[in-house]
Design an enzyme around this catalytic site. Structure first.
Site, PDB file in Angstrom:
ATOM      1  N   HIS A 154      -4.183  54.723 -24.451  1.00 23.05           N
ATOM      2  CA  HIS A 154      -5.183  54.120 -25.639  1.00 23.05           C
ATOM      3  C   HIS A 154      -4.637  54.671 -26.887  1.00 23.05           C
ATOM      4  O   HIS A 154      -4.903  53.683 -27.908  1.00 23.05           O
ATOM      5  CB  HIS A 154      -6.335  55.072 -25.417  1.00 23.05           C
ATOM      6  CG  HIS A 154      -7.525  54.481 -26.035  1.00 23.05           C
ATOM      7  ND1 HIS A 154      -8.900  55.115 -25.449  1.00 23.05           N
ATOM      8  CD2 HIS A 154      -7.685  53.645 -27.218  1.00 23.05           C
ATOM      9  CE1 HIS A 154     -10.074  54.180 -26.432  1.00 23.05           C
ATOM     10  NE2 HIS A 154      -9.197  53.590 -27.155  1.00 23.05           N
ATOM     11  N   TYR A 207     -14.504  56.546 -23.651  1.00 27.64           N
ATOM     12  CA  TYR A 207     -16.040  56.027 -24.115  1.00 27.64           C
ATOM     13  C   TYR A 207     -16.887  56.726 -23.045  1.00 27.64           C
ATOM     14  O   TYR A 207     -18.336  56.464 -23.297  1.00 27.64           O
ATOM     15  CB  TYR A 207     -15.944  54.538 -23.604  1.00 27.64           C
ATOM     16  CG  TYR A 207     -15.083  53.511 -24.380  1.00 27.64           C
ATOM     17  CD1 TYR A 207     -14.372  54.355 -25.462  1.00 27.64           C
ATOM     18  CD2 TYR A 207     -15.025  52.425 -24.048  1.00 27.64           C
ATOM     19  CE1 TYR A 207     -13.589  53.299 -26.189  1.00 27.64           C
ATOM     20  CE2 TYR A 207     -14.031  51.533 -24.775  1.00 27.64           C
ATOM     21  CZ  TYR A 207     -13.642  52.090 -25.694  1.00 27.64           C
ATOM     22  OH  TYR A 207     -12.866  50.911 -26.523  1.00 27.64           O
TER      23      TYR A 207
END
Length: 282
Positions: A108, A47
């Site tokens: 992730h 991110y």
């Protein structure tokens, strides 16, 4: 296999920070969240906002008489950082951002950046990444470890070789994508299920079934979707870039979805994903 505190005490609602890039927006969103009692904040290395989130929290926490230990930070290992050396270096950067430790660290994605999804070497590399997370948990620098976007296939593989079993799974979760097999697997193995994208990237906020249920309870569609996730036993992490929406989505009079509401929402389960799909990753 060590369970290593396999049932973490985590807040049931948090805030997702995907696509929050501006320092001002992040600060305003976190301020709204803290003001209504939100204490779980979800981010990820990919991110590119871990440092901005950390800076905002350092600034904001004293205003609410809070310290780092009062909040829960969830972050995730970037798919490009899979493998022993890359994972170690990336985890160190995340730890540095958040005061030397992270509450929850997840892999992730079961795949590896720039590798074909059917490359058998992926299995070896993600196993290396898991070993890194285990090592950091043993050192006390990560409280809980887990995975994100894993299917039952990936979870079974992990359970077969891990020394410390995962305590958290974070997957897409909303009425159109309910992953009943994954939920059952998590319940059987004592894994906390954390659902992201509860609004289906906004699509479900205008769904006629959701809207009708919201009108029945005199709440917003977003409130219905959050409450549905909670009643399904999930930790819910809605995301918004608007501080006022944080309050609208999460601060509402308590209500319970009845069996008819839940049955109607169960019928919405058509397997539609709005986010990336891991099923092709070996």
């Amino acid at each position: 296999m060590r369970t290593h505190d396999s049932t973490p005490h985590l807040p049931t609602v948090g805030i997702g920070t995907f696509q929050l890039k501006s320092g001002t927006v992040i600060r305003d969103v976190l301020h709204s969240a803290l003001s209504i009692g939100i204490r779980l904040f979800d981010t990820a290395q990919c991110y590119r906002n871990e440092e901005l989130i950390s800076q905002s929290l350092i600034s904001l926490l004293p205003d609410f008489s809070l310290t780092r230990s009062d909040i829960t930070i969830v972050s995730k290992l970037d798919p490009k950082n899979q493998g022993t050396e890359k994972a170690e270096a990336a985890v160190e950067k995340t730890l540095e951002c958040f005061g030397g430790y992270v509450d929850v660290m997840l892999i992730h994605w079961p795949g590896v950046s720039k590798m074909k999804s059917d490359d058998p070497q992926i299995k070896v590399i993600r196993k290396e990444s898991w070993k890194v997370l285990e090592d950091y948990q043993v050192k006390g620098k990560i409280k809980h470890i887990g995975v994100s976007n894993y299917t039952v296939y990936h979870l079974k593989e992990l359970i077969n070789y891990c020394s410390i079993k995962p305590t958290v799974l974070q997957n897409e979760f909303h009425p159109r994508y309910q992953e009943l097999d994954v939920l059952e697997f998590c319940q059987e193995h004592g894994i906390k299920f954390m659902g992201y994208s509860p609004f289906g990237q906004g699509d479900l906020l205008s769904d006629k079934t959701i809207v009708a249920i919201a009108e029945k309870h005199h709440v917003l569609p977003s409130n219905v979707l959050v409450q549905w996730a909670l009643q399904r036993g999930a930790i819910c992490i809605p995301r918004t870039t608007k501080p006022e929406r944080v309050i609208e989505n999460l601060e509402y009079s308590s209500f319970i979805l009845d069996s008819d509401d839940m049955q109607q929402m169960a019928r919405l389960n058509d397997g539609h994903k709005f986010c990336w799909d891991p099923h092709r990753v070996v």
